[in-house]
Design an enzyme around this catalytic site. Structure first.
Site, mmCIF file in Angstrom:
data_model
loop_
_atom_site.group_PDB
_atom_site.id
_atom_site.type_symbol
_atom_site.label_atom_id
_atom_site.label_comp_id
_atom_site.label_asym_id
_atom_site.label_seq_id
_atom_site.Cartn_x
_atom_site.Cartn_y
_atom_site.Cartn_z
ATOM 1 C CG HIS A 214 48.806 -11.647 -5.872
ATOM 2 N ND1 HIS A 214 47.517 -11.721 -6.355
ATOM 3 C CD2 HIS A 214 49.005 -10.338 -5.575
ATOM 4 C CE1 HIS A 214 46.984 -10.522 -6.360
ATOM 5 N NE2 HIS A 214 47.858 -9.667 -5.880
ATOM 6 C CG ASP B 258 46.605 -14.609 -1.666
ATOM 7 O OD1 ASP B 258 47.347 -14.148 -0.772
ATOM 8 O OD2 ASP B 258 46.639 -14.203 -2.838
ATOM 9 C CG ASP C 127 43.471 -16.975 -3.982
ATOM 10 O OD1 ASP C 127 42.645 -16.073 -4.238
ATOM 11 O OD2 ASP C 127 44.643 -16.949 -4.390
#
Length: 188
Positions: A160, A165, A12
């Site tokens: 986030h 994530d 991510d």
């Protein structure tokens, strides 16, 4: 049939905007999908001053702080590449896994090529949204993370924070994967 062992890595990223080159990769989080305690994370110095205020609002990252404390992109990508090498043997295939993989992969690919000249993941990525759609027959609209989480009931959630994530995505991937394996065994 390919006998290469596949090493799935959930990745991510957080960025300063929608496209690499004009906007910066700000943080990377990654984990081994089937051993999510094996992790990598870093924050990077921006390569441009451009940013979308909404992107920074979502991440909570500060361009000014990253200019001071982020890693130089070359060092970040070299560290990421070295970490990936610890997960696999020379003949293994490292598979990039992402939730909306085209977005995350585009930044990772751009940075690997710009700063190291090659991407250890090669030129492909496995998208969790597409895997879910294919495994369930749902509509593209129903591949939003909230809809998938409602169906699969993961223990983690998206925050986030790139590393958290990545671990959340790895859990989602494992839940889909295990469902596919169970379905295959049931049918076979």
């Amino acid at each position: 049939m390919n006998d290469k062992r596949e090493v799935f890595v959930s990745v991510d990223v957080e960025t300063s905007g929608p496209i690499p080159g004009e906007f910066s990769l700000l943080s990377i989080g990654a984990c081994s999908v089937f051993d999510p305690d094996k992790t990598f994370t870093c924050q990077l110095k921006p390569i441009t001053d451009a940013f979308d205020p909404k992107a920074l609002e979502v991440t909570g990252l500060s361009m000014e702080e990253l200019v001071k404390y982020g890693l130089e992109p070359y060092l970040a990508m070299r560290s990421f590449s070295h970490w990936l090498a610890t997960l696999s043997d020379r003949d293994d295939s490292i598979v990039f896994v992402g939730f909306n993989a085209p977005f995350d992969w585009s930044f990772v690919n751009y940075y690997f090529h710009r700063f190291l000249g090659e991407n250890p993941f090669g030129f492909t990525a496995l998208d969790i949204k597409a895997l879910y759609m294919g495994s369930t027959g749902c509509s593209w609209h129903d591949t939003r993370s909230s809809m998938i989480a409602e169906h699969l009931k993961p223990t983690l959630s998206g925050t986030h924070d790139a590393l958290r994530d990545a671990q959340y995505q790895a859990e989602i991937f494992r839940l889909i994967w295990c469902g596919l394996i169970a379905s295959h065994r049931y049918q076979g």
